[in-house]
Design an enzyme around this catalytic site. Structure first.
Site, PDB file in Angstrom:
ATOM      1  N   ARG A  90       0.853  -1.183   0.000  1.00  0.00           N
ATOM      2  CA  ARG A  90       0.000   0.000   0.000  1.00  0.00           C
ATOM      3  C   ARG A  90       0.898   1.245   0.000  1.00  0.00           C
ATOM      4  O   ARG A  90       1.757   1.386   0.869  1.00  0.00           O
ATOM      5  CB  ARG A  90      -0.884   0.023   1.237  1.00  0.00           C
ATOM      6  CG  ARG A  90      -1.696   1.294   1.295  1.00  0.00           C
ATOM      7  CD  ARG A  90      -2.294   1.520   2.642  1.00  0.00           C
ATOM      8  NE  ARG A  90      -2.996   2.794   2.637  1.00  0.00           N
ATOM      9  CZ  ARG A  90      -3.114   3.578   3.695  1.00  0.00           C
ATOM     10  NH1 ARG A  90      -2.580   3.220   4.846  1.00  0.00           N
ATOM     11  NH2 ARG A  90      -3.749   4.708   3.618  1.00  0.00           N
ATOM     12  N   HIS A 179      -7.602   7.294   0.607  1.00  0.00           N
ATOM     13  CA  HIS A 179      -8.575   6.197   0.808  1.00  0.00           C
ATOM     14  C   HIS A 179      -9.090   5.650  -0.528  1.00  0.00           C
ATOM     15  O   HIS A 179     -10.179   5.065  -0.577  1.00  0.00           O
ATOM     16  CB  HIS A 179      -9.813   6.656   1.601  1.00  0.00           C
ATOM     17  CG  HIS A 179      -9.589   6.940   3.046  1.00  0.00           C
ATOM     18  ND1 HIS A 179     -10.360   7.834   3.737  1.00  0.00           N
ATOM     19  CD2 HIS A 179      -8.710   6.434   3.949  1.00  0.00           C
ATOM     20  CE1 HIS A 179      -9.970   7.892   4.998  1.00  0.00           C
ATOM     21  NE2 HIS A 179      -8.956   7.051   5.149  1.00  0.00           N
ATOM     22  N   ASN A 210     -11.631   6.658  11.667  1.00  0.00           N
ATOM     23  CA  ASN A 210     -10.873   7.695  12.363  1.00  0.00           C
ATOM     24  C   ASN A 210     -10.496   8.773  11.346  1.00  0.00           C
ATOM     25  O   ASN A 210     -10.609   9.961  11.601  1.00  0.00           O
ATOM     26  CB  ASN A 210      -9.657   7.051  13.009  1.00  0.00           C
ATOM     27  CG  ASN A 210      -9.192   7.870  14.186  1.00  0.00           C
ATOM     28  OD1 ASN A 210      -9.928   8.720  14.702  1.00  0.00           O
ATOM     29  ND2 ASN A 210      -7.965   7.644  14.584  1.00  0.00           N
ATOM     30  N   GLY A 211     -10.071   8.342  10.157  1.00  0.00           N
ATOM     31  CA  GLY A 211      -9.956   9.249   9.007  1.00  0.00           C
ATOM     32  C   GLY A 211     -11.250   9.162   8.221  1.00  0.00           C
ATOM     33  O   GLY A 211     -11.870   8.096   8.177  1.00  0.00           O
ATOM     34  N   GLU A 383      -9.532  -3.110   2.029  1.00  0.00           N
ATOM     35  CA  GLU A 383      -8.462  -2.578   1.177  1.00  0.00           C
ATOM     36  C   GLU A 383      -7.401  -3.650   0.907  1.00  0.00           C
ATOM     37  O   GLU A 383      -6.825  -3.691  -0.176  1.00  0.00           O
ATOM     38  CB  GLU A 383      -7.821  -1.363   1.879  1.00  0.00           C
ATOM     39  CG  GLU A 383      -8.749  -0.160   1.881  1.00  0.00           C
ATOM     40  CD  GLU A 383      -8.451   0.830   2.987  1.00  0.00           C
ATOM     41  OE1 GLU A 383      -8.793   0.529   4.146  1.00  0.00           O
ATOM     42  OE2 GLU A 383      -7.880   1.890   2.707  1.00  0.00           O
TER      43      GLU A 383
HETATM   44  P1  AMP Z   1     -11.657   2.897  11.745  1.00  0.00           P
HETATM   45  O1  AMP Z   1     -10.678   4.018  11.506  1.00  0.00           O
HETATM   46  O2  AMP Z   1     -12.329   2.430  10.491  1.00  0.00           O
HETATM   47  O3  AMP Z   1     -11.091   1.779  12.557  1.00  0.00           O
HETATM   48  O4  AMP Z   1     -12.839   3.525  12.637  1.00  0.00           O
HETATM   49  C1  AMP Z   1     -12.611   3.989  13.936  1.00  0.00           C
HETATM   50  C2  AMP Z   1     -13.821   4.771  14.399  1.00  0.00           C
HETATM   51  O5  AMP Z   1     -14.988   3.936  14.319  1.00  0.00           O
HETATM   52  C3  AMP Z   1     -13.720   5.246  15.852  1.00  0.00           C
HETATM   53  O6  AMP Z   1     -14.192   6.578  15.955  1.00  0.00           O
HETATM   54  C4  AMP Z   1     -14.675   4.305  16.571  1.00  0.00           C
HETATM   55  O7  AMP Z   1     -15.251   4.916  17.702  1.00  0.00           O
HETATM   56  C5  AMP Z   1     -15.733   4.079  15.522  1.00  0.00           C
HETATM   57  N1  AMP Z   1     -16.511   2.870  15.827  1.00  0.00           N
HETATM   58  C6  AMP Z   1     -16.108   1.590  15.753  1.00  0.00           C
HETATM   59  N2  AMP Z   1     -17.111   0.775  16.194  1.00  0.00           N
HETATM   60  C7  AMP Z   1     -18.141   1.561  16.546  1.00  0.00           C
HETATM   61  C8  AMP Z   1     -19.456   1.336  17.068  1.00  0.00           C
HETATM   62  N3  AMP Z   1     -19.906   0.117  17.317  1.00  0.00           N
HETATM   63  N4  AMP Z   1     -20.236   2.426  17.301  1.00  0.00           N
HETATM   64  C9  AMP Z   1     -19.789   3.666  17.067  1.00  0.00           C
HETATM   65  N5  AMP Z   1     -18.568   3.945  16.557  1.00  0.00           N
HETATM   66  C10 AMP Z   1     -17.761   2.908  16.303  1.00  0.00           C
END
Ligand code: AMP
Length: 405
Positions: A90, A179, A210-211, A383
């Site tokens: 990546r 992304h 998060n992003g 991804e």
């Molecule tokens: P990622 O970067 O795709 O891992 O997403 C992370 C974000 O997803 C963080 O803000 C987490 O709080 C949110 N997240 C993951 N699971 C949940 C859930 N069950 N409910 C609300 N937010 C979630």
């Protein structure tokens, strides 16, 4: 074909070993805090995951540990490294050079290096990953898969910034997006779920983790995206501010006496959900705090959903309509409350969330009402699979080409 997918960050090295023909995930893991005394290595699938404290001075050491863990122990994924047929890397920034994934050679490595100016932490780390693979697996073909290549179809009116044109000529300042591998994957899967050709659809894809990023994909072609020269632009995120009035930057620098690097840090690491709520960058914690009455957490939650809503509106205007809105990543896949807030009030645009379906958990699924003019679809992103598939196709085509000569 077994493909080792490598995602190297500045102090981490994530990996998955995937058999592309059988769609099997054979092993996965991550080396974290590479280069520090607290380095550790997580390896294994789901409940078999083990965490090992390990010394890793650099990515080269980390790669040696990863390869060793693939062939060691009773539940070794493979019996010998010769079972790794190809490696997919990546790469965050492909600049203007790469509008698709490519086989890695010296010229590709030189270009990734040249583009490091636009993504210093990420491209530099990816190069460390590539060099480590060259050292430990000499002769194994490697493919570079770029986060930006999916957005090389953007028209100039979407990718140019209204700054003096010379800045574009001198420094290649323009929108590159990020992304891209995720947006490409979820758009393809959404078309499959709808059972319609991607080329017939107008899609808005939302990667909300998060992003966060949003894209407009018109008949299979990306025509706009929210991330810009860097992944700081666009939507409000966990710790990143997204789009703000650019005049705020010199104002804060002057008044807070900050250097450019400190200002960059403030916008990338101290803003977004974290900056507004003061609680966390993690939406779950912000939600809990808001439900306990924390007003700044409530504000952060509201701002996040409003930021997404505005991009939906923009991209409907850009494409002259939309057939489906596709959500993915931690927030998009899991947070029913955030989805409810994003889609509330959009009924006049033909976008109607089904409250009941929105509550269901599951894999790929439609969560709009049966009579909603616009479908709302959740697609868990993958991804790594996309990187493995590109690697397979490029290496396979090359082998066919060689045997036909
Ligand atoms: P990622 O970067 O795709 O891992 O997403 C992370 C974000 O997803 C963080 O803000 C987490 O709080 C949110 N997240 C993951 N699971 C949940 C859930 N069950 N409910 C609300 N937010 C979630």
């Amino acid at each position: 074909m077994n493909v080792l997918v490598i995602n190297a960050g500045s102090s981490s090295l994530k990996y998955q070993l995937i058999n592309v023909e059988t769609h099997t995930l054979m092993a996965k893991g991550i080396c974290e805090r590479v280069g520090s005394a607290q380095a550790f290595h997580k390896h294994g699938l789901d409940e078999n995951e083990v965490v090992i404290d390990a010394k890793m001075a650099n990515h080269d050491d980390a790669m040696a540990l990863v390869l060793d863990s693939l062939v060691s122990g009773d539940d070794a994924a493979i019996s010998s490294l010769s079972e790794i047929d190809a490696v997919g890397h990546r790469i965050v920034q492909g600049g203007k050079y790469f509008d698709r994934s490519v086989l890695i050679d010296d010229d590709v490595i030189a270009k990734i290096d040249e583009l490091a100016e636009l993504a210093p932490l990420h491209n530099g780390a990816a190069l460390m990953g590539i060099h480590a693979c060259q050292k430990h697996m000499p002769g194994v073909p490697m493919v570079a898969v770029f986060d930006t290549s999916f957005f090389q179809t953007l028209p100039p009116k979407a990718y140019m910034y209204p700054l003096p044109y010379e800045l574009y000529e001198k420094y290649a300042i323009r929108k590159y997006g990020a992304h891209g591998t995720s947006h490409r994957y979820i758009s393809e899967r959404a078309a499959a779920v709808l059972d319609e050709p991607l080329e017939d659809l107008k899609l808005i894809t939302l990667h909300l983790g998060n992003g966060c990023s949003a894209s407009a994909i018109d008949h299979g072609v990306a025509v706009d995206t929210s991330m810009g020269l860097t992944p700081l632009d666009g939507l409000m995120m966990g710790t990143r501010c997204g789009a703000i009035d650019p005049a705020i930057v010199p104002f804060v620098m002057e008044h807070e006496n900050l250097t450019a690097a400190e200002m960059n840090d403030l916008m990338n690491k101290q803003s977004g959900l974290l900056g507004i709520s003061g609680v966390s960058n993690d939406l779950r914690s912000v939600r809990s705090a808001s439900e306990e009455g924390n007003e700044r957490a409530m504000l952060a939650y509201d701002m996040f959903s409003n930021s997404v809503k505005k991009y939906i509106g923009q991209y409907i205007a850009v494409m002259g309509g939309v057939d489906a809105i596709v959500l993915t990543a931690g927030v998009g896949e899991n947070c029913e409350k955030m989805r409810r807030m994003i889609f509330s009030g959009l009924q006049p645009l033909g976008i109607v969330l089904d409250e009941e379906k929105n509550r269901h958990r599951g894999f790929e699924r439609i969560i709009s009402t049966d009579d909603s003019a616009v479908q709302i679809i959740i697609i868990p992103t993958n991804e790594e699979y996309m990187i493995a598939r590109d690697t397979y196709e490029i290496v396979h085509d090359q082998e066919v080409g060689i045997s036909a000569q």
